[in-house]
Motif scaffolding. Structure first.
Motif, PDB file in Angstrom:
ATOM      1  N   ALA A  17       0.801  -1.218   0.000  1.00  0.00           N
ATOM      2  CA  ALA A  17       0.000   0.000   0.000  1.00  0.00           C
ATOM      3  C   ALA A  17       0.840   1.277   0.000  1.00  0.00           C
ATOM      4  O   ALA A  17       0.303   2.364  -0.149  1.00  0.00           O
ATOM      5  CB  ALA A  17      -0.933   0.003   1.210  1.00  0.00           C
ATOM      6  N   THR A  18       2.164   1.176   0.186  1.00  0.00           N
ATOM      7  CA  THR A  18       3.005   2.373   0.226  1.00  0.00           C
ATOM      8  C   THR A  18       3.294   2.907  -1.167  1.00  0.00           C
ATOM      9  O   THR A  18       3.717   4.054  -1.305  1.00  0.00           O
ATOM     10  CB  THR A  18       4.328   2.053   0.933  1.00  0.00           C
ATOM     11  OG1 THR A  18       4.993   0.998   0.218  1.00  0.00           O
ATOM     12  CG2 THR A  18       4.067   1.623   2.361  1.00  0.00           C
ATOM     13  N   THR A  19       3.109   2.107  -2.213  1.00  0.00           N
ATOM     14  CA  THR A  19       3.372   2.549  -3.580  1.00  0.00           C
ATOM     15  C   THR A  19       2.097   2.376  -4.397  1.00  0.00           C
ATOM     16  O   THR A  19       1.849   1.321  -4.971  1.00  0.00           O
ATOM     17  CB  THR A  19       4.519   1.746  -4.205  1.00  0.00           C
ATOM     18  OG1 THR A  19       4.166   0.354  -4.172  1.00  0.00           O
ATOM     19  CG2 THR A  19       5.802   1.969  -3.448  1.00  0.00           C
ATOM     20  N   VAL A  20       1.271   3.395  -4.430  1.00  0.00           N
ATOM     21  CA  VAL A  20       0.004   3.341  -5.144  1.00  0.00           C
ATOM     22  C   VAL A  20       0.151   4.086  -6.457  1.00  0.00           C
ATOM     23  O   VAL A  20       0.477   5.272  -6.469  1.00  0.00           O
ATOM     24  CB  VAL A  20      -1.132   3.948  -4.307  1.00  0.00           C
ATOM     25  CG1 VAL A  20      -2.444   3.907  -5.074  1.00  0.00           C
ATOM     26  CG2 VAL A  20      -1.246   3.230  -2.981  1.00  0.00           C
ATOM     27  N   GLU A  21      -0.075   3.408  -7.556  1.00  0.00           N
ATOM     28  CA  GLU A  21      -0.018   4.007  -8.880  1.00  0.00           C
ATOM     29  C   GLU A  21      -1.365   3.846  -9.555  1.00  0.00           C
ATOM     30  O   GLU A  21      -1.989   2.798  -9.477  1.00  0.00           O
ATOM     31  CB  GLU A  21       1.077   3.342  -9.721  1.00  0.00           C
ATOM     32  CG  GLU A  21       2.460   3.490  -9.145  1.00  0.00           C
ATOM     33  CD  GLU A  21       3.493   2.772  -9.996  1.00  0.00           C
ATOM     34  OE1 GLU A  21       3.080   2.154 -11.010  1.00  0.00           O
ATOM     35  OE2 GLU A  21       4.678   2.830  -9.661  1.00  0.00           O
ATOM     36  N   GLY A  22      -1.793   4.899 -10.250  1.00  0.00           N
ATOM     37  CA  GLY A  22      -3.064   4.808 -10.941  1.00  0.00           C
ATOM     38  C   GLY A  22      -3.816   6.126 -10.893  1.00  0.00           C
ATOM     39  O   GLY A  22      -3.322   7.113 -10.330  1.00  0.00           O
ATOM     40  N   PRO A  23      -4.989   6.171 -11.476  1.00  0.00           N
ATOM     41  CA  PRO A  23      -5.697   5.054 -12.124  1.00  0.00           C
ATOM     42  C   PRO A  23      -5.142   4.715 -13.506  1.00  0.00           C
ATOM     43  O   PRO A  23      -4.751   5.608 -14.246  1.00  0.00           O
ATOM     44  CB  PRO A  23      -7.122   5.570 -12.235  1.00  0.00           C
ATOM     45  CG  PRO A  23      -6.980   7.063 -12.340  1.00  0.00           C
ATOM     46  CD  PRO A  23      -5.802   7.412 -11.494  1.00  0.00           C
ATOM     47  N   ASN A  24      -5.126   3.427 -13.797  1.00  0.00           N
ATOM     48  CA  ASN A  24      -4.642   2.931 -15.076  1.00  0.00           C
ATOM     49  C   ASN A  24      -5.799   2.244 -15.798  1.00  0.00           C
ATOM     50  O   ASN A  24      -6.197   1.128 -15.447  1.00  0.00           O
ATOM     51  CB  ASN A  24      -3.484   1.950 -14.859  1.00  0.00           C
ATOM     52  CG  ASN A  24      -2.320   2.596 -14.138  1.00  0.00           C
ATOM     53  OD1 ASN A  24      -1.881   3.690 -14.499  1.00  0.00           O
ATOM     54  ND2 ASN A  24      -1.818   1.929 -13.107  1.00  0.00           N
ATOM     55  N   TRP A  25      -6.330   2.925 -16.820  1.00  0.00           N
ATOM     56  CA  TRP A  25      -7.478   2.392 -17.545  1.00  0.00           C
ATOM     57  C   TRP A  25      -7.024   1.416 -18.613  1.00  0.00           C
ATOM     58  O   TRP A  25      -6.992   1.705 -19.805  1.00  0.00           O
ATOM     59  CB  TRP A  25      -8.298   3.526 -18.151  1.00  0.00           C
ATOM     60  CG  TRP A  25      -9.073   4.280 -17.118  1.00  0.00           C
ATOM     61  CD1 TRP A  25      -8.733   5.453 -16.537  1.00  0.00           C
ATOM     62  CD2 TRP A  25     -10.312   3.881 -16.544  1.00  0.00           C
ATOM     63  NE1 TRP A  25      -9.677   5.834 -15.615  1.00  0.00           N
ATOM     64  CE2 TRP A  25     -10.678   4.886 -15.605  1.00  0.00           C
ATOM     65  CE3 TRP A  25     -11.165   2.787 -16.713  1.00  0.00           C
ATOM     66  CZ2 TRP A  25     -11.842   4.821 -14.850  1.00  0.00           C
ATOM     67  CZ3 TRP A  25     -12.326   2.724 -15.970  1.00  0.00           C
ATOM     68  CH2 TRP A  25     -12.653   3.731 -15.058  1.00  0.00           C
ATOM     69  N   THR A  26      -6.697   0.210 -18.146  1.00  0.00           N
ATOM     70  CA  THR A  26      -6.317  -0.865 -19.050  1.00  0.00           C
ATOM     71  C   THR A  26      -7.572  -1.650 -19.450  1.00  0.00           C
ATOM     72  O   THR A  26      -8.704  -1.268 -19.138  1.00  0.00           O
ATOM     73  CB  THR A  26      -5.298  -1.783 -18.377  1.00  0.00           C
ATOM     74  OG1 THR A  26      -5.873  -2.322 -17.175  1.00  0.00           O
ATOM     75  CG2 THR A  26      -4.030  -1.013 -18.014  1.00  0.00           C
ATOM     76  N   PHE A  27      -7.360  -2.745 -20.156  1.00  0.00           N
ATOM     77  CA  PHE A  27      -8.500  -3.535 -20.627  1.00  0.00           C
ATOM     78  C   PHE A  27      -9.332  -4.084 -19.473  1.00  0.00           C
ATOM     79  O   PHE A  27     -10.570  -4.084 -19.534  1.00  0.00           O
ATOM     80  CB  PHE A  27      -7.996  -4.706 -21.492  1.00  0.00           C
ATOM     81  CG  PHE A  27      -9.079  -5.684 -21.854  1.00  0.00           C
ATOM     82  CD1 PHE A  27      -9.978  -5.408 -22.872  1.00  0.00           C
ATOM     83  CD2 PHE A  27      -9.215  -6.888 -21.155  1.00  0.00           C
ATOM     84  CE1 PHE A  27     -10.987  -6.302 -23.205  1.00  0.00           C
ATOM     85  CE2 PHE A  27     -10.216  -7.788 -21.472  1.00  0.00           C
ATOM     86  CZ  PHE A  27     -11.104  -7.484 -22.513  1.00  0.00           C
ATOM     87  N   THR A  28      -8.671  -4.521 -18.397  1.00  0.00           N
ATOM     88  CA  THR A  28      -9.400  -5.171 -17.306  1.00  0.00           C
ATOM     89  C   THR A  28     -10.407  -4.246 -16.632  1.00  0.00           C
ATOM     90  O   THR A  28     -11.586  -4.603 -16.500  1.00  0.00           O
ATOM     91  CB  THR A  28      -8.410  -5.733 -16.276  1.00  0.00           C
ATOM     92  OG1 THR A  28      -7.587  -6.709 -16.915  1.00  0.00           O
ATOM     93  CG2 THR A  28      -9.154  -6.390 -15.121  1.00  0.00           C
TER      94      THR A  28
END
Length: 371
Positions: A17-28
């Protein structure tokens, strides 16, 4: 049933939880959003149809209504958290939402599997023991069955979630949220087999029996009692009618058709035959039940539902059973089986609306009144 989607391919990875990246709108996440909106609209429309047309609610359609309600609730709660989990590289929603995520994963998605199983068992009872089905299966009975299934589901799941939240869950700052829960493996095995696998196995196993019983019922012919040829079952017995109408000139011979659910041919019963000039005489007429013309809409709906279970649920259940019980992760299978699994909530209302004429007509009256 579902494991945490970190890299969309490996469900074993737990997030930091210390490295949160996003939001990433990928296919999923995009596909999950499509499933959420489609399931919300399709199942919500069916719920509106039932609400606007109370006559649709019969002892059998209560089970279908339960399936639509389960799909609708899943589309609101489970997929909302699922999309957020897919968008970010780590879990940041907190402790309480993690517990709710586990609840929606086991109880709500499990209710979808159980709803399919209950429909299959109901159809098996209807074709195997039709007399007892008509006698005992009422709306109250169906509601009691559904309520019992929901209560049993909570009895199985809630204690485990409490144990996970109080004792077994590792620190979320370093391990993130495990949607399957970190409860003892014995419970995970039991829950996977009973909640997820057993209903799907029931649907698959009872379908051939229903097919056999349906074909056998359609081949049944009206046969008279006492060994009379089948041709005589469709017309009056000459001797009985002749004896009863000999003293009445111009009296007509009559065949009394009596509906019956017990047998195709009933014994001869006394009737009063009206002759000329208002006179009556007693006679005995062979009463029979002509076979009804049965449509195959219900069977077609069950066939499509079974196909959906085979296509959407079976691959995911096999994958997660191998992962939870045997700790075997099939490479590259996680994303594929989850795509199929999520499609079921969208397809269920479509199949039932297309195959059940009464539901289709009610849908048109509700949303297309001028068509």
């Amino acid at each position: 049933m579902e494991s945490n989607r970190t890299n969309n391919t490996n469900p074993i990875t737990l997030l930091n939880a210390t490295t949160v990246e996003g939001p990433n709108w990928t296919f999923t996440p995009l596909f999950t959003l499509f499933i959420q909106l489609s399931a919300f609209l399709n199942n919500g429309a069916m719920l509106v149809v039932f609400a606007r047309n109370p006559a649709l609610i019969t002892p059998f359609t209560v089970y279908i209504l339960n399936l639509f309600a389960s799909n609708f609730i899943v589309s609101i709660f489970f997929y909302s958290i699922e999309i957020i989990s897919d968008l970010y590289s780590a879990w940041w929603l907190g402790y309480a939402i993690c517990t709710m995520y586990q609840y929606t994963n086991w109880v709500l998605t499990g209710s979808m599997c159980i709803a399919h199983g209950s429909i299959a068992v109901n159809r098996l009872w209807a074709v195997t023991f039709p007399v007892s089905y008509r006698r005992y299966h009422k709306k109250r009975f169906a509601l009691l069955v559904i309520a019992s299934l929901w209560i049993s589901l909570h009895i199985i799941v809630i204690p485990c979630l409490v144990l996970d939240a109080l004792w077994y869950r590792p620190p979320m700052e370093t391990n993130g949220c495990n949607v399957n829960s970190d409860a003892p493996k014995a419970w995970l095995w039991f829950a996977q087999l009973v909640i997820m696998d057993a209903p799907v196995a029931i649907v698959v196993l009872v379908y051939p029996i229903i097919c056999y019983k349906t074909i056998q019922r359609n081949r049944t012919r009206v046969e008279p009692t006492g060994g009379t040829s089948p041709k005589m079952a469709s017309r009056p017995q000459r001797g009985a009618l002749a004896a009863s109408t000999a003293s009445h000139t111009g009296a007509r011979r009559k065949l009394v058709v009596v509906p019956s659910v017990k047998s195709n041919i009933e014994a001869s019963v006394p009737v009063r035959i009206r002759g000329g000039k208002g006179r009556h005489s007693d006679g005995r007429v062979l009463c029979c039940r002509l076979p009804r013309r049965r449509n195959g809409h219900g069977f077609l709906a069950l066939t499509l539902m079974t196909s959906t279970v085979l296509l959407c649920y079976c691959p995911a259940n096999v994958y997660f059973t191998l992962y939870i019980i045997f700790e075997t992760d099939v490479p590259g299978m996680f994303a594929k089986v989850m795509i199929l699994y999520e499609l079921a909530a969208v397809l269920d209302p479509v199949w039932f609306m297309l195959t059940l004429p009464s539901l289709r007509a009610a849908f048109r009256r509700t949303f297309l009144p001028r068509c």
